[in-house]
Write an enzyme that holds these catalytic residues in place. Structure first.
Site, mmCIF file in Angstrom:
data_model
loop_
_atom_site.group_PDB
_atom_site.id
_atom_site.type_symbol
_atom_site.label_atom_id
_atom_site.label_comp_id
_atom_site.label_asym_id
_atom_site.label_seq_id
_atom_site.Cartn_x
_atom_site.Cartn_y
_atom_site.Cartn_z
ATOM 1 N N ARG A 56 96.746 -10.947 -40.986
ATOM 2 C CA ARG A 56 96.004 -12.171 -40.746
ATOM 3 C C ARG A 56 94.513 -12.039 -41.050
ATOM 4 N NH1 ARG A 56 97.069 -16.160 -35.709
ATOM 5 N NH2 ARG A 56 95.277 -17.515 -35.954
ATOM 6 N N ARG A 72 96.454 -22.288 -16.622
ATOM 7 C CA ARG A 72 96.930 -21.142 -17.416
ATOM 8 C C ARG A 72 97.726 -21.544 -18.652
ATOM 9 N NH1 ARG A 72 97.978 -19.172 -12.182
ATOM 10 N NH2 ARG A 72 96.324 -17.765 -11.497
ATOM 11 N N HIS A 123 80.505 -25.040 -41.490
ATOM 12 C CA HIS A 123 81.326 -23.831 -41.537
ATOM 13 C C HIS A 123 81.810 -23.556 -42.960
ATOM 14 C CE1 HIS A 123 84.139 -20.756 -40.284
ATOM 15 N NE2 HIS A 123 85.121 -21.402 -40.871
ATOM 16 N N HIS A 131 80.184 -16.170 -41.196
ATOM 17 C CA HIS A 131 79.902 -16.383 -39.772
ATOM 18 C C HIS A 131 78.452 -16.066 -39.443
ATOM 19 C CE1 HIS A 131 84.013 -16.412 -37.560
ATOM 20 N NE2 HIS A 131 83.559 -17.622 -37.781
ATOM 21 N N GLU A 183 96.726 -11.531 -34.906
ATOM 22 C CA GLU A 183 95.639 -10.992 -35.701
ATOM 23 C C GLU A 183 95.513 -9.480 -35.588
ATOM 24 O OE1 GLU A 183 91.993 -13.062 -34.880
ATOM 25 O OE2 GLU A 183 91.626 -13.267 -36.999
ATOM 26 N N LYS A 192 98.461 -20.588 -45.229
ATOM 27 C CA LYS A 192 97.955 -20.112 -43.950
ATOM 28 C C LYS A 192 99.110 -19.847 -42.986
ATOM 29 C CE LYS A 192 94.706 -20.459 -40.318
ATOM 30 N NZ LYS A 192 93.600 -21.163 -39.679
ATOM 31 N N HIS A 211 84.336 -14.762 -44.491
ATOM 32 C CA HIS A 211 83.914 -15.092 -43.131
ATOM 33 C C HIS A 211 83.007 -14.041 -42.499
ATOM 34 C CE1 HIS A 211 86.805 -18.284 -43.547
ATOM 35 N NE2 HIS A 211 86.594 -18.730 -42.327
ATOM 36 N N ASN A 223 90.040 -13.957 -43.217
ATOM 37 C CA ASN A 223 88.600 -13.862 -42.981
ATOM 38 C C ASN A 223 87.809 -13.631 -44.260
ATOM 39 O OD1 ASN A 223 88.761 -14.222 -40.181
ATOM 40 N ND2 ASN A 223 89.507 -12.124 -39.992
ATOM 41 N N LYS A 260 94.343 -20.388 -33.050
ATOM 42 C CA LYS A 260 93.094 -19.824 -32.534
ATOM 43 C C LYS A 260 92.230 -20.947 -31.972
ATOM 44 C CE LYS A 260 91.099 -16.632 -35.122
ATOM 45 N NZ LYS A 260 90.702 -15.848 -36.340
ATOM 46 N N GLU A 269 88.071 -23.918 -47.385
ATOM 47 C CA GLU A 269 89.167 -23.091 -46.848
ATOM 48 C C GLU A 269 90.391 -23.121 -47.780
ATOM 49 O OE1 GLU A 269 89.019 -21.078 -44.205
ATOM 50 O OE2 GLU A 269 87.324 -21.801 -43.036
#
Lengths: 365, 365
Positions: free
Chosen positions: A243, A124, A267, A254, A239, A229, A250, A247, A145, A187
Site C-alpha cells: 500500500r 468505538r 493536496h 505532504h 498499510e 487503488k 506524497h 504514497n 484511512k 491522484e
C-alpha cells in the site's frame, strides 16, 4: 452506473459511480440494511451545502423514512481538528445516535476524513457512508484511512475505518472550480504512474476532456482510478507493505502542503510537485531514465498542475517535516521511486543530501 | 509468575502476572521485538508517579537501550478527555514517535483507557503495552477497549485496540488504598457471577485474604478473573454478542457513575450497586430466585462495596442516561440478567417502569 467492489480482507463494500445518486441516498441505505429506528448524522461543509448538495440527500432520506441530523463544518483543511471532532461527538450524543446509527460524509476529502474519524471513534466505531463530491474525496474514500490533523502535521490522529459504501454522484463535479478538479486529477495520474502504463497513456489522450467534465470519459476515468487503488488497498489493508506505493509523490508532497500552510496549496497540487520531485530523485539514484521522469513532468504540466517547489519553503524544514512523517521510521527518509511508468519501488533510507539536491533543482524559476 | 494467553481471533497477546515485573519492563520489550531505533512514550498519572512506580520502569528501559519520554496526566477520570489526548498527540509528535514506537500505559483504568486511546489513534494506531497498577486496570486491559469521555458520558470516544502485552506487577497493589482495591475486586466478583459459580464460591471464602493483598491468594484471583474475561473477549472481539455479558451491573452502574459526577463513586463501586440492582431486576422479571439475588448482594456487602443507589440521583435522569448508553439501541433498555450464579442472559427491551421500581427499592435507607 458503475459498481466496483472493494474487498479489504475482513470486509468489503461497493463504490457506486453514476449520476443522480444523491437523490437516491435513502434507497441505498435501505439496500444496506441501515436501521430506520436509529437516528443518523450527515456531516458536510459550508461549500457543499452552498452548492445545493445537501437538500437532495435530506429529502431522499426523509422519503425513505430515515431521521437524520446535520452537522456542518467550515469548508477547508482547518476543520480537520480534534476540537471540532469533539463538537461533532457531543452533537451526535445529544441527538441520541447509537451503535446502529450511520454517519454520512457528504463532501470533499476534508469532510470524508473528518466524518470518517468521527464514525471510527464514536462509540468505538459506527458505520459510515461516503458521498464524495470531489475526485480527491472519491480517491481517499477507497482505503478506509480517516484522520484529523495536529497543528503542524496532517492526518496524525486517525484510524483505519472502512465505509459501508461509497456513492459517487459525478454531477457534483460540475459545481467544482477547475483548480480543484485539476487537484483531484493528480491522484488518478499517480495511479497510472505507479501501476498502469496503459491507463497513463489513456489519460494523456483524454486530459482535455477530463478537465471539461466530459460525461463520455469521466466515469471510465473514475472507475479505472478507483479500481487501481482498490486493488492495492485490498492486498494490504493496514498499510504494512504494498500500500505504501500509493504514497508516490506524497513524501515531499505532504511536507510541501504542510509548510505552505493548509489551504495555500491543495493536496493534489502538492502531490503533483511531489511526483515531479520523486521522479527526478529516481533518475538521480539510478532507478529510471531521464525520459521517464520527463514523461511524468509533462503529464503534470498537461493537467495544469504545478511542478515546482515554492521558493518560500525552507529546505531544512522540508527535510525535517519528511523525517517526522508517519511513514518515516527513526528519522530516516523513505521514498516511492519510479522504475518506469506503471512500476515503482519503495526505497528506505534515502540519503537526505540527495533529496536536498533534488529540492534545489526543482525550485520555481 | 503466571502467563495467560489472550487470543482475539486476529491477534493474541500475553498477560503476565507476578512480582518485580516493572523493573523488568525493558527485557519484556526486547522479548516483544520492540525497536530500540524508535522513541517510546510512557503515559502515567500523578498518583502512580508519586507512588514510585515510574522510576523502575524508566531505569529498566534505559538499561535495555530504549529511549522513552514520559507524559504525566492528572490522576482521575477527568483526565479522560479529548483535549488532553490532543496534548499527548502533540507531545508524541514533537518527540518524534513513529509507527514503530510503543506507548506504555503505566497506571490504573484511567491511564489504560487514555493511553490506549492515544496509541489507537496516533498515526492510525501504534502498539501499546499495559502496565496496570490496579485490579480495575488489569481487568480493562483484557479486551482492547480504550476510550475517552464526553462531558456527560463515559467512554463515548474510543476504539478497539489490543495491547501488545499486559505486564501486571502485583506489588503495585500494596500502594493502593483499601477503597480502590475493593472497587477493583468488584469486576472479579462480576466474572464469578456471569460465568463461574465455583470461582464465586472460592471468592466468598477468600475475600478477607484478598482485601489484605495476601500473596498466597492474589495471583490465583487475578489469573482466574482475567481468564474468564479473556475467554469471553476471545469469543467476541468487537462486542457483537457474547461479550455483552461483561456488562452485568454496568447498565445502571454507568448511569450511577456518570450522574454522581466522575470521581464521587469509583467505577467498581458503581458496578457493585448496578449488580445488586440487576440481580433484583432479574428476580422481578422472573429470571432468577430471590435467594440468588440475595447471594449477589451478600457478596457485594462482604467485599465492603456499596449496595444502594445514592438518593441524590434522579430516577428520570438515570433512565435517560441508560437509554443513551452505547449498548442501547433506539432508546430501549438492555440489561444483562441473572439466571443463577455463573449464568446470565442478555435481555433487550426491558420495560422502563420495571427498572424504575427496582431503582426505587434499591435506594439508600
Amino acid at each position: 452506473m458503475i459498481r466496483e467492489r472493494v474487498d479489504t480482507g475482513h470486509t468489503s463494500y461497493d463504490i457506486v459511480i453514476g449520476t443522480g445518486l444523491l437523490a437516491r441516498t435513502g434507497a441505498f441505505l435501505q439496500e444496506l440494511n441501515v436501521k430506520a429506528a436509529s437516528r443518523h448524522l450527515i456531516i458536510t461543509d459550508t461549500n457543499v451545502q452552498a452548492a445545493g448538495h445537501l437538500a437532495p440527500v435530506l429529502s431522499s432520506l426523509e422519503a425513505a423514512g430515515y431521521r437524520a441530523d446535520v452537522f456542518v463544518i467550515p469548508a477547508g483543511e482547518a476543520s480537520k481538528r480534534l476540537a471540532l471532532a469533539e463538537e461533532a461527538f457531543e452533537f451526535a450524543y445529544e441527538k441520541g445516535l447509537d451503535r446502529h446509527s450511520v454517519v454520512l460524509a457528504l463532501g470533499g476529502g476534508v469532510v470524508g476524513d473528518f466524518a470518517g474519524f468521527v464514525a471510527a471513534a464514536y462509540m468505538r466505531g459506527i458505520n459510515f457512508v461516503q458521498l464524495p463530491t470531489t475526485m480527491l474525496a472519491q480517491d481517499s474514500a477507497v482505503g478506509g484511512k480517516v484522520a484529523v490533523n495536529l497543528s503542524r502535521a496532517k492526518n496524525i490522529i486517525g484510524a483505519f475505518h472502512q465505509p459501508l459504501a461509497v456513492l459517487y454522484d459525478i454531477e457534483t463535479l460540475h459545481t467544482l472550480p477547475l483548480r480543484e478538479r485539476r487537484g483531484g486529477y493528480a491522484e488518478a495520474i499517480k495511479h497510472g504512474i505507479i501501476r498502469d502504463a496503459e491507463f497513463f497513456d489513456w489519460m494523456k489522450t483524454h486530459t482535455a476532456a477530463i478537465l471539461q467534465n466530459d460525461p463520455a470519459v469521466l466515469p471510465e476515468l473514475l472507475a479505472r482510478s478507483c479500481r487501481i487503488k482498490a486493488e492495492v488497498v485490498s492486498a494490504d489493508e493496514r498499510e504494512q507493505g504494498l500500500r505504501a506505493i500509493l504514497n508516490f509523490g506524497h513524501t515531499l508532497g505532504h511536507a510541501v502542503e504542510t509548510l505552505a500552510g493548509y489551504g495555500r496549496l491543495g493536496h493534489g497540487e502538492a502531490v503533483a510537485i511531489g511526483m515531479v520531485a520523486a521522479a527526478r530523485l529516481s533518475v538521480r539514484l539510478g532507478y529510471c531514465s531521464a525520459e521517464t521522469a520527463a514523461e511524468v513532468e509533462a503529464m503534470v504540466e498537461l493537467a495544469g498542475l504545478p511542478t515546482r517547489i515554492p521558493n518560500n519553503l525552507d529546505t531544512d524544514e522540508l527535510i525535517s517535516s519528511m523525517q517526522k512523517d508517519k511513514k518515516a521510521t527513526g528519522g530516516t527518509l523513505t521514498f516511492v521511486l519510479l522504475r518506469r511508468i506503471g512500476e515503482v519501488e519503495i526505497v528506505k533510507e534515502v540519503p537526505p543530501e540527495q533529496v536536498r539536491e533534488v529540492i534545489a533543482a526543482t525550485r520555481e524559476g
